[in-house]
Design an enzyme around this catalytic site. Structure first.
Site, short mmCIF file in Angstrom:
data_model
loop_
_atom_site.label_atom_id
_atom_site.label_comp_id
_atom_site.label_asym_id
_atom_site.label_seq_id
_atom_site.Cartn_x
_atom_site.Cartn_y
_atom_site.Cartn_z
N ASP A 141 1.01 -1.51 0.42
CA ASP A 141 -0.40 0.47 0.11
C ASP A 141 0.86 1.17 -0.17
OD1 ASP A 141 -2.09 1.59 2.07
OD2 ASP A 141 -2.37 1.53 0.09
N LYS A 144 2.45 3.53 -5.86
CA LYS A 144 1.89 2.61 -6.47
C LYS A 144 3.19 2.03 -7.86
CE LYS A 144 -1.58 3.58 -3.96
NZ LYS A 144 -0.54 2.66 -2.67
N ASP A 169 -3.33 -3.23 -2.51
CA ASP A 169 -4.78 -2.04 -2.65
C ASP A 169 -4.53 -1.45 -3.90
OD1 ASP A 169 -5.31 0.94 -0.41
OD2 ASP A 169 -6.45 -0.63 -1.87
N ASN A 170 -5.57 -0.64 -4.21
CA ASN A 170 -4.95 -0.20 -5.09
C ASN A 170 -5.05 0.38 -6.61
OD1 ASN A 170 -3.92 1.93 -2.68
ND2 ASN A 170 -5.86 2.84 -3.16
C1 LIG Z 1 10.64 5.16 -3.02
C2 LIG Z 1 10.24 3.97 -1.58
C3 LIG Z 1 9.38 3.21 -1.96
N1 LIG Z 1 9.60 2.55 -0.80
C4 LIG Z 1 9.08 3.00 0.23
N2 LIG Z 1 9.38 2.34 1.91
C5 LIG Z 1 8.91 2.64 2.79
N3 LIG Z 1 7.59 3.44 2.68
C6 LIG Z 1 6.82 3.93 1.52
C7 LIG Z 1 7.55 3.58 0.33
N4 LIG Z 1 7.25 4.43 -0.50
C8 LIG Z 1 5.78 5.12 -0.19
N5 LIG Z 1 6.25 5.07 1.04
C9 LIG Z 1 5.61 5.80 1.99
O1 LIG Z 1 3.64 5.06 1.95
C10 LIG Z 1 2.64 5.77 2.22
C11 LIG Z 1 2.21 6.34 0.36
C12 LIG Z 1 1.44 5.33 0.75
C13 LIG Z 1 0.61 5.93 -1.13
N6 LIG Z 1 -0.01 5.27 -1.47
C14 LIG Z 1 -1.12 6.41 -2.52
O2 LIG Z 1 -0.46 6.75 -3.27
C15 LIG Z 1 -2.59 6.04 -2.29
C16 LIG Z 1 -3.30 7.29 -3.21
C17 LIG Z 1 -4.63 6.90 -3.22
C18 LIG Z 1 -5.69 8.28 -4.18
C19 LIG Z 1 -6.37 7.38 -4.39
C20 LIG Z 1 -7.91 8.98 -4.72
C21 LIG Z 1 -6.69 10.12 -5.11
F1 LIG Z 1 -7.84 10.63 -5.50
C22 LIG Z 1 -6.07 10.25 -4.45
C23 LIG Z 1 -5.20 9.75 -3.82
C24 LIG Z 1 -5.81 6.19 -2.13
C25 LIG Z 1 -4.67 4.93 -1.48
O3 LIG Z 1 -5.30 4.41 -0.59
C26 LIG Z 1 -3.54 5.00 -1.50
O4 LIG Z 1 -2.75 4.56 -0.88
C27 LIG Z 1 3.09 6.49 2.81
C28 LIG Z 1 2.84 8.02 2.78
C29 LIG Z 1 4.85 6.89 1.81
O5 LIG Z 1 5.68 7.35 3.03
MG LIG Z 2 -3.71 2.56 -0.16
#
Ligand SMILES: CCCNc1ncnc2c1ncn2[C@@H]1O[C@H](/C=C/CNC(=O)c2cc(-c3ccc(F)cc3)cc(O)c2O)[C@H](C)[C@H]1O
Ligand SMILES: [Mg+2]
Length: 214
Positions: A141, A144, A169-170
């Protein structure tokens, strides 16, 4: 300066949820996101599907990629049998700090290890640092565009075994087309789609459950 949305979400948990009661933490976050401020937690509808997959699997070793505020961490950890462990990776320090407090409010800190760091740095260290051989269940999650590279990295690090379940998810909104193509059309997974809705909205979204064939 103005508080952040995760800080306001944590305040809502501390105000409305009962310490040590994971269900009240889940309900407080869902109420906050439905009636005050939308936030990208997996939510109650997809969360029920997550619950059923976890309950059926009864996993001992769980990995979550992308903790955010800890909502799905609490959903998963509350269902784990005694002795089971959930490692959740979050590379944003502010979110990690909020999630730690949400997980603690739910009284689940003994089952959860929140690691502040990036998945690509920590997936290769699971064995030597946490003594993990393989995971039984992985919840994806985070960003993406990282689902596919991190899945390949978990394969390459030997962290998946015959029967390991990945739940993503998503897969519709925002969507993960490259990951879906890989788990649905590749040779390494048996995959199925659970149709649902984007958290707290009427938009379509869903979860993809993919079993590693080993
Ligand atoms: C490069 C490092 C990778 N490694 C990583 N390692 C560790 N942690 C990581 C890594 N990459 C990211 N993260 C963390 O995970 C989280 C990120 C979560 C991201 N989730 C979405 O973007 C989303 C959008 C929508 C959405 C739907 C419709 C809309 F209109 C707007 C938004 C809905 C949803 O259910 C969604 O989960 C957190 C914010 C971020 O710091
Ligand atoms: Mg999500």
């Amino acid at each position: 300066t103005r508080s952040t949305r995760p800080q306001r979400l944590l305040k809502a948990v501390q105000k409305h949820a009962t310490r040590g009661d994971p269900q009240s933490v889940i309900s407080a976050i869902d109420h906050f996101c439905r009636h005050s401020e939308w936030a990208m937690n997996v939510g109650d509808e997809k969360g029920s599907i997550l619950d059923s997959v976890v309950s059926e699997l009864n996993p001992e070793k769980v990995l979550e990629l992308g903790t955010y505020c800890g909502y799905s961490t609490v959903r998963i950890a509350r269902l784990l049998p005694p002795g089971a462990r959930l490692i959740t990776l979050e590379f944003n320090a502010d979110y990690a700090a909020i999630a730690r407090q949400v997980i603690a409010w739910a009284g689940l800190e003994d089952k959860v290890q929140l690691v502040e760091g990036a998945s690509e740095d920590w997936i290769p260290r699971m064995k030597e640092h946490f003594g993990i051989e393989t995971f039984d269940f992985v919840f994806l999650d985070h960003w993406k565009d990282r689902y596919l590279p991190d899945t390949k990295l978990m394969e390459d690090c030997g962290l998946l075994r015959k029967g390991t379940v990945l739940l993503a998810d998503n897969v519709i909104c925002p969507g993960v087309p490259d990951y879906l193509e890989y788990v649905r059309n590749g040779l390494f997974y048996k995959s199925c789609y659970f149709k649902s809705h984007l958290e707290y909205t009427k938009a379509e979204d869903g979860l993809e459950k993919s079993v590693f064939l080993g």
